[in-house]
Design a protein around this motif. Structure first.
Motif, PDB file in Angstrom:
ATOM      1  N   LEU A 133       0.662  -1.180  -0.104  1.00 38.57           N
ATOM      2  CA  LEU A 133      -0.055   0.093   0.030  1.00 38.57           C
ATOM      3  C   LEU A 133       0.793   1.270   0.146  1.00 38.57           C
ATOM      4  O   LEU A 133       1.897   1.200   0.449  1.00 38.57           O
ATOM      5  N   PRO A 134       0.510   2.295  -0.602  1.00 34.87           N
ATOM      6  CA  PRO A 134       1.154   3.415  -0.911  1.00 34.87           C
ATOM      7  C   PRO A 134       1.233   4.171   0.811  1.00 34.87           C
ATOM      8  O   PRO A 134       0.319   3.887   1.545  1.00 34.87           O
ATOM      9  N   SER A 135       2.314   4.730   1.217  1.00 37.12           N
ATOM     10  CA  SER A 135       2.381   5.194   2.564  1.00 37.12           C
ATOM     11  C   SER A 135       1.384   6.430   2.518  1.00 37.12           C
ATOM     12  O   SER A 135       0.941   6.957   1.418  1.00 37.12           O
ATOM     13  N   PHE A 141       2.050   9.840   0.690  1.00 34.29           N
ATOM     14  CA  PHE A 141       2.479   9.626  -0.996  1.00 34.29           C
ATOM     15  C   PHE A 141       1.999  10.656  -2.087  1.00 34.29           C
ATOM     16  O   PHE A 141       2.583  11.283  -2.409  1.00 34.29           O
TER      17      PHE A 141
END
Lengths: 187, 120
Positions: free
Chosen positions: B17-19, B22
Motif C-alpha cells: 500500500l502507498p504510504s 505519498f
C-alpha cells in the motif's frame, strides 16, 4: 478507476488546473507503486520510482494521444522509467546458489517452506538479464496478458513472447541448478 | 518446480500500500516542478552564423592539411635531409598564411557578432 475520469483530469491539468493531477495520482498510486516494487523489491525505492513516474507523466501529459487508454500510456511511461532506473542502479542481489546453501544450513532437516520457494523464484527472476526480467515482470503484473506487457514495454508482441519463452527457460535452468530434482517434484 | 507453480508464485505477488503521505508528496513535487521556469531553449538561429563559420574553418583546415600531405607525397627527394612533410610545409606556408589570416578575421567577426546578439 474510469477512463473518463482520467480524461477529464488530464484536460483540466492541460488547461492549467494543476490540482486536478491529484485525482490521477490517487487513482494510480497503488498500481504504479506495486509495479515499481516488482522491479526493485524495496518499498522505499518503489515510492521514489513511482513519484518520478508521476512527475514525468505530469510534464509529458500533452503527449498522451487520446486513441489509447490513459492507463496504457501511463504504464508504458512508468515501465520505461523503472527499467532505466534499474539499469542505472541495479538490484542488490543475493547469489541464488549462496541463498540455497544458506537455506540448506539452516533448514537441513526441514522441507522447503513456501516462503523460501517464493524467495528463491524471485531471486532467480532478479538474476535474469534485464530484457527477460522486464518482460516477465510486466507479464505477471498485467495478469499474464502478453498484449498489455508488450504495450508497456513498447515492443511487438512477438518479441515479448520470445523474451518470455527464453526468460522462462533460463528461470527453469536456474531453479533446477539450485534445487535438487526430488525437492522440485515435491513442490 | 513446475511452470505452474512458478507462474503461481510470480502471479500472486504481495500487494503493497502507498504510504499515507505519498499523494501529497507527489503533488508537492508537481507544484515545485510547475513553478520552475522551463529551461531556455538553445538559440540555434543566433548560433547558426558562428557554427557555420566554425564548420567552414574546420573544413578549410582539413583541406589545407590534405593539400599539404599531397604536396609532401609529390616531393621525392630532400637535399637538406629534412623530412619531406616539413619541406612541403615550408613551401606551402606563404600560400596558406593568407587563408589563415582570412579565417582568423572571419572567426573574430563571428565572435563579435555573437556577443553583440547575445547582449541584445
Amino acid at each position: 478507476m474510469t477512463a473518463s475520469e482520467d480524461q477529464a483530469d488530464v484536460e483540466k491539468v492541460l488547461t492549467g488546473d494543476i490540482a486536478a493531477f491529484e485525482g490521477i495520482v490517487r487513482r494510480w498510486q497503488s498500481p504504479l507503486i506495486n509495479l515499481a516494487y516488482r522491479f526493485c523489491r524495496d518499498r522505499g525505492r518503489s515510492e521514489e520510482m513511482a513519484q518520478e513516474a508521476f512527475l514525468r507523466a505530469y510534464t509529458a501529459l500533452g503527449q498522451w494521444r487520446r486513441e489509447g487508454a490513459f492507463s496504457t500510456w501511463l504504464f508504458a511511461l512508468a515501465a520505461n522509467i523503472y527499467c532505466s532506473e534499474l539499469r542505472r542502479i541495479p538490484l542488490k542481489m543475493v547469489n541464488l546458489e549462496e541463498a540455497a546453501d544458506l537455506m540448506d544450513l539452516h533448514n537441513i532437516n526441514r522441507s522447503l517452506e513456501d516462503e523460501d520457494r517464493k524467495r528463491a523464484v524471485r531471486n532467480a527472476v532478479a538474476a535474469l538479464p534485464a530484457k527477460y526480467r522486464e518482460a516477465l515482470t510486466l507479464f505477471y503484473f498485467h495478469d499474464m496478458n502478453v498484449t498489455a506487457a508488450a504495450e508497456s514495454l513498447g515492443l511487438p508482441e512477438g518479441t515479448v513472447k520470445a523474451r518470455l519463452y527464453r526468460g522462462r527457460e533460463m528461470l527453469r535452468s536456474k531453479l533446477l541448478r539450485v534445487f535438487p530434482t526430488q525437492r522440485l517434484r515435491e513442490a | 518446480m513446475s511452470d505452474d507453480s512458478v507462474d503461481q508464485i510470480l502471479f500472486q505477488e504481495e500487494e503493497i500500500l502507498p504510504s499515507s503521505g505519498f499523494a501529497a508528496r507527489v503533488m508537492d513535487a508537481v507544484y515545485r516542478q510547475a513553478s520552475t521556469p522551463s529551461p531556455i531553449p538553445f538559440p540555434w538561429k543566433r548560433a547558426f552564423p558562428g557554427l557555420a563559420t566554425a564548420a567552414l574553418t574546420l573544413l578549410s583546415v582539413l583541406l589545407g592539411f590534405a593539400d599539404l600531405v599531397w604536396a609532401a607525397s609529390s616531393v621525392r627527394h630532400s637535399a637538406t635531409g629534412a623530412p619531406v612533410l616539413v619541406l612541403a610545409f615550408h613551401s606551402k606556408l606563404m600560400a596558406q598564411a593568407g587563408w589563415v589570416v582570412l579565417v582568423s578575421f572571419v572567426t573574430l567577426g563571428a565572435v563579435k557578432l555573437s556577443m553583440r546578439l547575445t547582449v541584445a
